[in-house]
Design a protein around this motif. Structure first.
Motif, PDB file in Angstrom:
ATOM      1  N   SER A  38       0.816  -1.203   0.000  1.00  0.00           N
ATOM      2  CA  SER A  38       0.000   0.000   0.000  1.00  0.00           C
ATOM      3  C   SER A  38       0.853   1.257   0.000  1.00  0.00           C
ATOM      4  N   HIS A  39       1.913   1.258   0.803  1.00  0.00           N
ATOM      5  CA  HIS A  39       2.752   2.446   0.937  1.00  0.00           C
ATOM      6  C   HIS A  39       3.601   2.685  -0.309  1.00  0.00           C
ATOM      7  N   SER A  40       4.265   1.638  -0.785  1.00  0.00           N
ATOM      8  CA  SER A  40       5.132   1.781  -1.956  1.00  0.00           C
ATOM      9  C   SER A  40       4.332   1.759  -3.251  1.00  0.00           C
ATOM     10  N   GLY A  41       3.152   1.158  -3.194  1.00  0.00           N
ATOM     11  CA  GLY A  41       2.339   1.020  -4.397  1.00  0.00           C
ATOM     12  C   GLY A  41       2.814  -0.153  -5.245  1.00  0.00           C
ATOM     13  N   LEU A  42       1.919  -0.675  -6.078  1.00  0.00           N
ATOM     14  CA  LEU A  42       2.255  -1.771  -6.971  1.00  0.00           C
ATOM     15  C   LEU A  42       2.182  -1.289  -8.413  1.00  0.00           C
ATOM     16  N   GLU A  43       3.220  -1.604  -9.192  1.00  0.00           N
ATOM     17  CA  GLU A  43       3.151  -1.349 -10.626  1.00  0.00           C
ATOM     18  C   GLU A  43       2.083  -2.258 -11.224  1.00  0.00           C
ATOM     19  N   ARG A  44       1.611  -1.924 -12.421  1.00  0.00           N
ATOM     20  CA  ARG A  44       0.533  -2.719 -13.001  1.00  0.00           C
ATOM     21  C   ARG A  44       0.974  -4.163 -13.250  1.00  0.00           C
ATOM     22  N   GLU A  45       2.249  -4.378 -13.560  1.00  0.00           N
ATOM     23  CA  GLU A  45       2.743  -5.750 -13.734  1.00  0.00           C
ATOM     24  C   GLU A  45       2.710  -6.494 -12.404  1.00  0.00           C
ATOM     25  N   SER A  66      -5.974   0.441  -3.608  1.00  0.00           N
ATOM     26  CA  SER A  66      -6.527   0.203  -4.938  1.00  0.00           C
ATOM     27  C   SER A  66      -5.852  -0.966  -5.639  1.00  0.00           C
ATOM     28  N   SER A  67      -4.537  -1.103  -5.494  1.00  0.00           N
ATOM     29  CA  SER A  67      -3.834  -2.199  -6.169  1.00  0.00           C
ATOM     30  C   SER A  67      -4.234  -3.551  -5.592  1.00  0.00           C
ATOM     31  N   GLN A  68      -4.338  -3.629  -4.263  1.00  0.00           N
ATOM     32  CA  GLN A  68      -4.783  -4.863  -3.619  1.00  0.00           C
ATOM     33  C   GLN A  68      -6.233  -5.151  -3.976  1.00  0.00           C
ATOM     34  N   LEU A  69      -7.026  -4.090  -4.105  1.00  0.00           N
ATOM     35  CA  LEU A  69      -8.434  -4.242  -4.456  1.00  0.00           C
ATOM     36  C   LEU A  69      -8.587  -4.889  -5.834  1.00  0.00           C
ATOM     37  N   VAL A  70      -7.814  -4.418  -6.827  1.00  0.00           N
ATOM     38  CA  VAL A  70      -7.894  -4.977  -8.179  1.00  0.00           C
ATOM     39  C   VAL A  70      -7.509  -6.454  -8.174  1.00  0.00           C
ATOM     40  N   ALA A  71      -6.395  -6.773  -7.527  1.00  0.00           N
ATOM     41  CA  ALA A  71      -5.943  -8.167  -7.476  1.00  0.00           C
ATOM     42  C   ALA A  71      -6.955  -9.050  -6.759  1.00  0.00           C
ATOM     43  N   SER A  72      -7.518  -8.564  -5.672  1.00  0.00           N
ATOM     44  CA  SER A  72      -8.485  -9.329  -4.887  1.00  0.00           C
ATOM     45  C   SER A  72      -9.732  -9.641  -5.701  1.00  0.00           C
ATOM     46  N   ILE A  73     -10.287  -8.610  -6.347  1.00  0.00           N
ATOM     47  CA  ILE A  73     -11.524  -8.790  -7.113  1.00  0.00           C
ATOM     48  C   ILE A  73     -11.296  -9.740  -8.289  1.00  0.00           C
ATOM     49  N   LEU A  74     -10.254  -9.490  -9.072  1.00  0.00           N
ATOM     50  CA  LEU A  74     -10.061 -10.280 -10.291  1.00  0.00           C
ATOM     51  C   LEU A  74      -9.613 -11.702  -9.986  1.00  0.00           C
ATOM     52  N   ILE A 127     -17.665   1.329 -10.301  1.00  0.00           N
ATOM     53  CA  ILE A 127     -16.786   2.156  -9.468  1.00  0.00           C
ATOM     54  C   ILE A 127     -17.551   3.419  -9.076  1.00  0.00           C
ATOM     55  N   PRO A 128     -18.116   3.473  -7.869  1.00  0.00           N
ATOM     56  CA  PRO A 128     -18.771   4.703  -7.419  1.00  0.00           C
ATOM     57  C   PRO A 128     -17.730   5.791  -7.123  1.00  0.00           C
ATOM     58  N   VAL A 129     -18.052   7.013  -7.517  1.00  0.00           N
ATOM     59  CA  VAL A 129     -17.152   8.149  -7.330  1.00  0.00           C
ATOM     60  C   VAL A 129     -17.877   9.227  -6.540  1.00  0.00           C
ATOM     61  N   GLY A 130     -17.265   9.696  -5.476  1.00  0.00           N
ATOM     62  CA  GLY A 130     -17.892  10.732  -4.671  1.00  0.00           C
ATOM     63  C   GLY A 130     -16.964  11.193  -3.564  1.00  0.00           C
ATOM     64  N   PRO A 131     -17.255  12.315  -2.952  1.00  0.00           N
ATOM     65  CA  PRO A 131     -16.363  12.874  -1.930  1.00  0.00           C
ATOM     66  C   PRO A 131     -16.173  11.990  -0.708  1.00  0.00           C
ATOM     67  N   THR A 132     -17.136  11.102  -0.406  1.00  0.00           N
ATOM     68  CA  THR A 132     -16.978  10.203   0.742  1.00  0.00           C
ATOM     69  C   THR A 132     -17.054   8.731   0.310  1.00  0.00           C
ATOM     70  N   ALA A 133     -16.829   8.488  -0.982  1.00  0.00           N
ATOM     71  CA  ALA A 133     -16.713   7.115  -1.475  1.00  0.00           C
ATOM     72  C   ALA A 133     -15.246   6.690  -1.401  1.00  0.00           C
ATOM     73  N   LYS A 134     -14.958   5.425  -1.773  1.00  0.00           N
ATOM     74  CA  LYS A 134     -13.557   4.986  -1.807  1.00  0.00           C
ATOM     75  C   LYS A 134     -12.761   5.804  -2.808  1.00  0.00           C
ATOM     76  N   ILE A 135     -13.369   6.069  -3.963  1.00  0.00           N
ATOM     77  CA  ILE A 135     -12.736   6.849  -5.020  1.00  0.00           C
ATOM     78  C   ILE A 135     -13.374   8.232  -5.035  1.00  0.00           C
ATOM     79  N   HIS A 136     -12.539   9.266  -4.835  1.00  0.00           N
ATOM     80  CA  HIS A 136     -13.061  10.616  -4.658  1.00  0.00           C
ATOM     81  C   HIS A 136     -13.212  11.387  -5.957  1.00  0.00           C
ATOM     82  N   HIS A 137     -12.363  11.099  -6.937  1.00  0.00           N
ATOM     83  CA  HIS A 137     -12.338  11.908  -8.151  1.00  0.00           C
ATOM     84  C   HIS A 137     -12.394  11.022  -9.396  1.00  0.00           C
TER      85      HIS A 137
END
Length: 509
Positions: A137-144, A265-273, A288-298
């Motif tokens: 989560s901190h370092s982030g995962l590349e798409r590969e 988000s990276s763990q979320l994609v891997a988990s779902i797929l 993917i819901p988008v909103g100021p108090t959703a998981k994805i804000h913008h």
């Protein structure tokens, strides 16, 4: 050697062993609490790894016994009293790969294979798993890396297969309370004749997951064989994915993510797929819901996430369509398993008081899935979905699925503690804080207490007068009731302004 003992303690996705402090082995071998040990039977086979806990109470453990928690005892598969060997467990070699990730390095496919293999074999403690998750989560995962992690998680468990080249599924990334569209979409799509074997999750950080809500109506912890029977008969199901052993490493990771409230988000994609591919899906619709108090804000974050889903999906052979929806407020009126199940059944029964936003969103998403069918032309899906609901075919299909999975009778009494949260001024509802409402519902006891939660009486755009009820809090226990009502008193989650707000669009992109 020690005598095996079953200790009836549920340690949730972690193997735990128990040793008396006065055990000669403890004193002579220098064992310490929280170290990992390997337990094996006489022939050296069927070994399990467990985290050691030290017991001081003679009533729990004798000095010549080794206790195992429920999961560890089941994994070893031996009878109580069986002689077992105990030895310090070697540190998993893949921890070196975790250290690389902590340092910010990019990991290889082999690295993720090693890490997931050791996690599935219970060679990691929950602290070590947490280190891996935080590093990702901190370092982030590349798409590969997301692709490699997805592949490794799929390989960790079983994979379902179905008769037919078109196996559809739908998933929402979450973060919107009450968004129980899946339970309406599945019977619609199955009634149309398409195959939709839906495996769903329980709540991670929310007041209810689809499996928690479906469990108000039917058994969800059914075996793979039962899943096959239900789908063959009715073209669809709504089951919990945990019992199917689909990508089981993901379940272990989620068991650590939940108390940490982590959902990168990276763990979320891997988990779902990983779950969808293991479930045999060929076509997937993602909300993917988008909103100021959703998981994805913008929207820009959502578009980046969509590209990640599409990249991994393309490389793993699953067709993915991603839809961005408005996540500015809860969907439906209920938040919590019982209240959400009530909303779902109202929509399927075409009741006049069914929540309109839940009905409309479900129909539009179902319509997009129906258009995966080559016999359905683009733009026709919505009308077909609406006709299936209005004709009663969706309700009939849902009842068939409930009966096939096993209808459940309520085990808990309805919530007896009710608190009305009232409006402090007159005006129009402009904003509803998804996160705050979810916290209040969770503090009230949801999803553990299935009848606990929040019932919304006002939505964005509604005109309210001072003293009107915005929502009701339901709780089963006094302590939960106090926690939830105190949080609502601090901040009720509603923003009221004098002017009329702009009507939000349901679909963004």
């Amino acid at each position: 050697m020690l005598k095996l003992k079953s200790v009836a303690i549920e340690t949730y996705k972690e193997n735990v062993a128990y040793l008396h402090r006065d055990c000669p082995l403890y004193r002579s071998e220098g064992f310490q609490a929280l170290m990992k040990i390997e337990i094996s039977v006489k022939d050296g086979e069927r070994a399990v790894i467990a985290v050691l806990n030290i017991v001081n109470d003679d009533s729990i453990m004798d000095i010549d016994e080794l206790g195992l928690s429920v999961q560890a005892f089941q994994q070893l598969g031996e009878q109580q009293g069986t002689p077992v060997y105990v030895a310090p467990a070697r540190a998993p070699a893949s921890l070196e790969e975790v250290r690389k990730k902590i340092a910010g390095e990019t990991l290889s496919k082999k690295s993720f294979e090693l890490i997931t293999r050791d996690i599935s074999e219970n060679r990691y403690s929950k602290m070590e798993i947490a280190a891996f998750l935080v590093a990702c989560s901190h370092s982030g995962l590349e798409r590969e890396e997301v692709l490699y992690l997805t592949q490794a998680m799929v390989a960790s468990g079983k994979k379902l297969s179905w008769d037919g080249s078109l196996v559809v599924d739908k998933h929402c990334i979450g973060g919107i309370p009450g968004n129980r569209t899946t339970m309406i979409i599945v019977p619609i799509v199955a009634a149309h004749g398409m195959l939709i074997p839906k495996t769903s999750s329980r709540a991670i950080t929310s007041p209810a997951g689809t499996a928690d809500t479906m469990e108000m109506l039917a058994k969800v912890d059914i075996t793979n064989e039962q899943m096959q029977q239900v789908v063959q008969q009715h073209r669809g199901m709504l089951a919990w994915g945990g019992t199917a052993k689909l990508a089981p490493v993901d379940d272990i990771l989620i068991s650590v993510e939940r108390p940490l409230s982590m959902d990168s988000s990276s763990q979320l994609v891997a988990s779902i797929l990983a779950k969808k591919i293991a479930a045999g899906s060929t076509h997937l619709l993602i909300d993917i819901p988008v909103g100021p108090t959703a998981k994805i804000h913008h929207t820009r974050e959502a578009l980046k996430l969509r590209k990640m889903f599409e990249y991994v999906g393309d490389h793993l052979g699953i067709y993915i369509e991603v839809i961005l929806t408005n996540g500015s407020q809860p969907i439906g009126n209920g938040i919590g398993p019982a209240l959400e199940a009530r909303d779902v059944m109202k929509v399927l029964k075409n009741q006049v008081d069914a929540p309109g936003d839940l009905r409309e969103k479900s129909l539009r998403l179902a319509g997009r899935i129906l258009e995966f069918d080559p016999d359905v032309r683009g733009g026709q899906g919505y009308a077909i979905a609406r006709d299936i609901v209005e004709s009663g075919r969706a309700l009939e299909k849902m009842q068939d699925i409930i009966q096939a999975q096993g209808k459940l009778l309520p085990e808990q009494a309805p919530a007896t503690r009710v608190f009305e949260v009232r409006c402090q001024l007159s005006g129009y509802v402009h904003q509803i804080d998804n996160l705050q409402l979810a916290k209040i519902a969770s503090l009230a006891g949801a999803p553990i207490d299935k009848y606990a939660g929040v019932e919304l009486l006002c939505k964005i755009g509604d005109k309210v007068e001072k003293g009107d009820i915005l929502y009701k809090i339901y709780a089963c226990f006094e302590s939960d009731f106090q926690f939830a009502t105190e949080l609502a008193a601090q901040k009720n989650g509603y923003s009221i302004y004098p002017q009329v707000p702009t009507e939000p669009e349901m679909f963004l992109v």
